[in-house]
Design an enzyme around this catalytic site. Structure first.
Site, PDB file in Angstrom:
ATOM      1  CE1 TYR A  64      -3.202  -2.422  -0.031  1.00  0.00           C
ATOM      2  CE2 TYR A  64      -3.571  -2.494   2.258  1.00  0.00           C
ATOM      3  CZ  TYR A  64      -4.056  -2.935   1.054  1.00  0.00           C
ATOM      4  OH  TYR A  64      -4.717  -3.922   1.289  1.00  0.00           O
ATOM      5  CG  PHE A 216     -13.619  -2.815  -1.827  1.00  0.00           C
ATOM      6  CD1 PHE A 216     -12.503  -2.139  -1.371  1.00  0.00           C
ATOM      7  CD2 PHE A 216     -13.222  -3.526  -2.994  1.00  0.00           C
ATOM      8  CE1 PHE A 216     -11.352  -1.835  -1.777  1.00  0.00           C
ATOM      9  CE2 PHE A 216     -12.273  -3.313  -3.608  1.00  0.00           C
ATOM     10  CZ  PHE A 216     -11.386  -2.533  -3.222  1.00  0.00           C
TER      11      PHE A 216
HETATM   12  N1  LIG Z   1      -7.110  -8.323   0.651  1.00  0.00           N
HETATM   13  C1  LIG Z   1      -7.326  -7.557  -0.317  1.00  0.00           C
HETATM   14  O1  LIG Z   1      -6.940  -7.818  -1.449  1.00  0.00           O
HETATM   15  C2  LIG Z   1      -7.609  -5.931  -0.122  1.00  0.00           C
HETATM   16  C3  LIG Z   1      -8.119  -5.142  -1.336  1.00  0.00           C
HETATM   17  C4  LIG Z   1      -8.519  -3.906  -0.847  1.00  0.00           C
HETATM   18  C5  LIG Z   1      -8.647  -3.627   0.368  1.00  0.00           C
HETATM   19  N2  LIG Z   1      -8.081  -4.403   1.232  1.00  0.00           N
HETATM   20  C6  LIG Z   1      -8.315  -3.829   2.756  1.00  0.00           C
HETATM   21  O2  LIG Z   1      -9.665  -3.238   3.018  1.00  0.00           O
HETATM   22  C7  LIG Z   1      -9.672  -2.048   3.679  1.00  0.00           C
HETATM   23  C8  LIG Z   1     -10.857  -1.468   3.258  1.00  0.00           C
HETATM   24  O3  LIG Z   1     -11.097  -1.023   2.112  1.00  0.00           O
HETATM   25  P1  LIG Z   1     -11.415   0.207   1.229  1.00  0.00           P
HETATM   26  O4  LIG Z   1     -10.865   1.385   2.275  1.00  0.00           O
HETATM   27  O5  LIG Z   1     -10.989   0.114  -0.114  1.00  0.00           O
HETATM   28  O6  LIG Z   1     -12.864   0.222   1.241  1.00  0.00           O
HETATM   29  P2  LIG Z   1     -14.176   0.751   2.251  1.00  0.00           P
HETATM   30  O7  LIG Z   1     -13.668   0.631   3.812  1.00  0.00           O
HETATM   31  O8  LIG Z   1     -15.262  -0.036   1.817  1.00  0.00           O
HETATM   32  O9  LIG Z   1     -14.504   2.062   1.589  1.00  0.00           O
HETATM   33  C9  LIG Z   1     -13.590   3.193   1.563  1.00  0.00           C
HETATM   34  C10 LIG Z   1     -13.984   4.146   0.481  1.00  0.00           C
HETATM   35  O10 LIG Z   1     -15.449   4.534   1.288  1.00  0.00           O
HETATM   36  C11 LIG Z   1     -15.122   6.112   1.622  1.00  0.00           C
HETATM   37  N3  LIG Z   1     -15.875   6.209   3.036  1.00  0.00           N
HETATM   38  C12 LIG Z   1     -15.246   5.588   4.082  1.00  0.00           C
HETATM   39  N4  LIG Z   1     -16.112   6.044   4.851  1.00  0.00           N
HETATM   40  C13 LIG Z   1     -16.969   6.654   4.553  1.00  0.00           C
HETATM   41  C14 LIG Z   1     -18.265   7.308   5.016  1.00  0.00           C
HETATM   42  N5  LIG Z   1     -18.531   7.167   6.434  1.00  0.00           N
HETATM   43  N6  LIG Z   1     -19.063   8.030   4.604  1.00  0.00           N
HETATM   44  C15 LIG Z   1     -18.907   8.002   3.028  1.00  0.00           C
HETATM   45  N7  LIG Z   1     -17.613   7.471   2.415  1.00  0.00           N
HETATM   46  C16 LIG Z   1     -16.922   6.693   3.398  1.00  0.00           C
HETATM   47  C17 LIG Z   1     -13.659   6.358   1.589  1.00  0.00           C
HETATM   48  O11 LIG Z   1     -13.525   7.606   1.019  1.00  0.00           O
HETATM   49  P3  LIG Z   1     -12.900   8.838   2.221  1.00  0.00           P
HETATM   50  O12 LIG Z   1     -11.464   8.665   2.333  1.00  0.00           O
HETATM   51  O13 LIG Z   1     -13.298  10.017   1.582  1.00  0.00           O
HETATM   52  O14 LIG Z   1     -13.622   8.523   3.391  1.00  0.00           O
HETATM   53  C18 LIG Z   1     -13.172   5.449   0.588  1.00  0.00           C
HETATM   54  O15 LIG Z   1     -13.203   6.004  -0.684  1.00  0.00           O
HETATM   55  C19 LIG Z   1      -8.521  -1.587   3.108  1.00  0.00           C
HETATM   56  O16 LIG Z   1      -8.082  -0.096   3.808  1.00  0.00           O
HETATM   57  C20 LIG Z   1      -7.405  -2.549   2.830  1.00  0.00           C
HETATM   58  O17 LIG Z   1      -6.786  -2.606   4.210  1.00  0.00           O
HETATM   59  C21 LIG Z   1      -7.809  -5.780   1.249  1.00  0.00           C
END
Ligand SMILES: NC(=O)c1ccc[n+]([C@@H]2O[C@H](COP(=O)([O-])OP(=O)(O)OC[C@H]3O[C@@H](n4cnc5c(N)ncnc54)[C@H](OP(=O)(O)O)[C@@H]3O)[C@@H](O)[C@H]2O)c1
Length: 296
Positions: A64, A216
């Site tokens: 990352y 996600f």
């Molecule tokens: N194992 C794998 O292959 C893999 C792949 C992808 C991710 N991951 C892990 O999963 C974690 C979560 O994934 P993610 O961060 O991509 O997805 P997520 O938590 O589902 O969503 C994050 C997205 O939603 C927005 N968001 C967050 N809180 C919000 C709220 N309260 N209201 C409105 N929008 C909001 C964020 O934008 P803002 O920044 O503007 O809030 C960002 O664009 C990652 O940090 C990573 O550690 C693992």
């Protein structure tokens, strides 16, 4: 909901001998967010606020990074010396070139280097939990993980890793990995309106006391009338309803929402105390034509 903002309000789960609050935080967006220009001080503020609000499970990876940021470096800068109860979960498997493109799956030798890279960047002498990521974000991995998981099991024996998990996998991979070494978590894309074919997998993990850690949970969801209506009834945001739904899927389900915003972080952690009724859960299960309990 502001009076109850604490990650502990959704309860805890055991990752092996490590206890974590079920509401955690995912650090990917700190390094790879939009154009990668998230303000550095803001990223550090988000991490510190997360811990203040009771987050003791942070998901990250050495891959990352963007030209300007590394999630691991930010975590180390913001939180080291780390609180005793903080569990940092990393993942290894694919590498990433400096231009951001993913490199082919790592060999066992490369996995050792990736583990050492994470240890160095985080400034620890071992890693709490390491996921072997075999698929991509979009696709579950295919084929055997035995060689790679076996390599990580050896690093666990050497004391470089405390606990192991697997990511972007199916039930067949869990069975294969469990025969090699204990698995404490599975990390797959999953949410109210995405990958519901994993419903049964979530329950299978629960039966084996394995955490299911969806990513996600917020980002996969297009806006939906039912989600919005239930959010309005509770005076919360749709993102909070999606997170609460996630946590209602089983006590073994851990949330790791990612954000670069302190405001969103506080909203997300507040969702740990949002309780949905059976009737609301049934309405949500009907979203996008999903039939409750289908689990194909
Ligand atoms: N194992 C794998 O292959 C893999 C792949 C992808 C991710 N991951 C892990 O999963 C974690 C979560 O994934 P993610 O961060 O991509 O997805 P997520 O938590 O589902 O969503 C994050 C997205 O939603 C927005 N968001 C967050 N809180 C919000 C709220 N309260 N209201 C409105 N929008 C909001 C964020 O934008 P803002 O920044 O503007 O809030 C960002 O664009 C990652 O940090 C990573 O550690 C693992």
């Amino acid at each position: 909901m502001t009076e109850t903002i604490n990650a502990g309000t959704a309860g805890t789960w055991q990752l092996g001998d490590l206890t974590v609050n079920r509401m955690g935080y995912g650090a990917m967006r700190l390094a790879i967010s939009g154009d990668g220009r998230l303000d550095r001080d803001q990223a550090i503020a988000v991490l510190r606020r997360a811990v203040e609000l009771g987050v003791n499970h942070i998901d990250t990876a050495a891959f990352y990074f963007s030209p300007l940021r590394s999630a691991n470096e930010l975590i180390s800068t913001a939180l080291n010396p780390y609180p005793d109860d903080l569990v940092i979960t990393t993942k290894v498997g694919p590498g990433r070139a400096l231009d951001g493109s993913f490199l082919p799956e790592a060999t066992p030798e490369q996995l050792r280097l990736q583990v050492e890279e994470n240890i160095g960047q985080l400034g620890r002498d071992h890693l709490d939990v390491v996921n072997l990521r075999i698929g991509s974000t979009l696709d579950r991995g295919a084929g055997s993980l035995a060689d790679r998981f076996g390599a990580l099991a050896e690093l666990r024996q050497e004391g470089l890793i405390r606990h192991l998990g697997i990511s972007n996998v199916g039930p067949e991979h869990l069975a294969e990995a469990q025969a090699i070494a204990p698995v404490v978590c599975v990390q797959n894309q999953y949410g109210l309106t995405v990958r519901r074919e994993d419903d049964d997998f979530v329950r299978l993990c629960a039966d084996q006391k394995v955490a299911f850690v969806p990513f996600f949970a917020i980002a996969s969801g297009a806006e939906d009338e039912t989600v919005t209506a239930i959010a309005r009834d509770h005076g919360v945001s749709p993102a909070q309803v999606r997170l609460a739904w996630t946590l209602h899927q089983g006590l073994n389900v851990l949330a790791i929402p990612g954000t670069g915003s302190v405001e969103h972080l506080e909203e997300n952690i507040a969702a740990a105390s949002l309780r949905l009724s059976e009737a609301e859960l049934a309405r949500l299960d009907g979203v996008n034509g999903h039939e409750p309990g289908r689990g194909e």
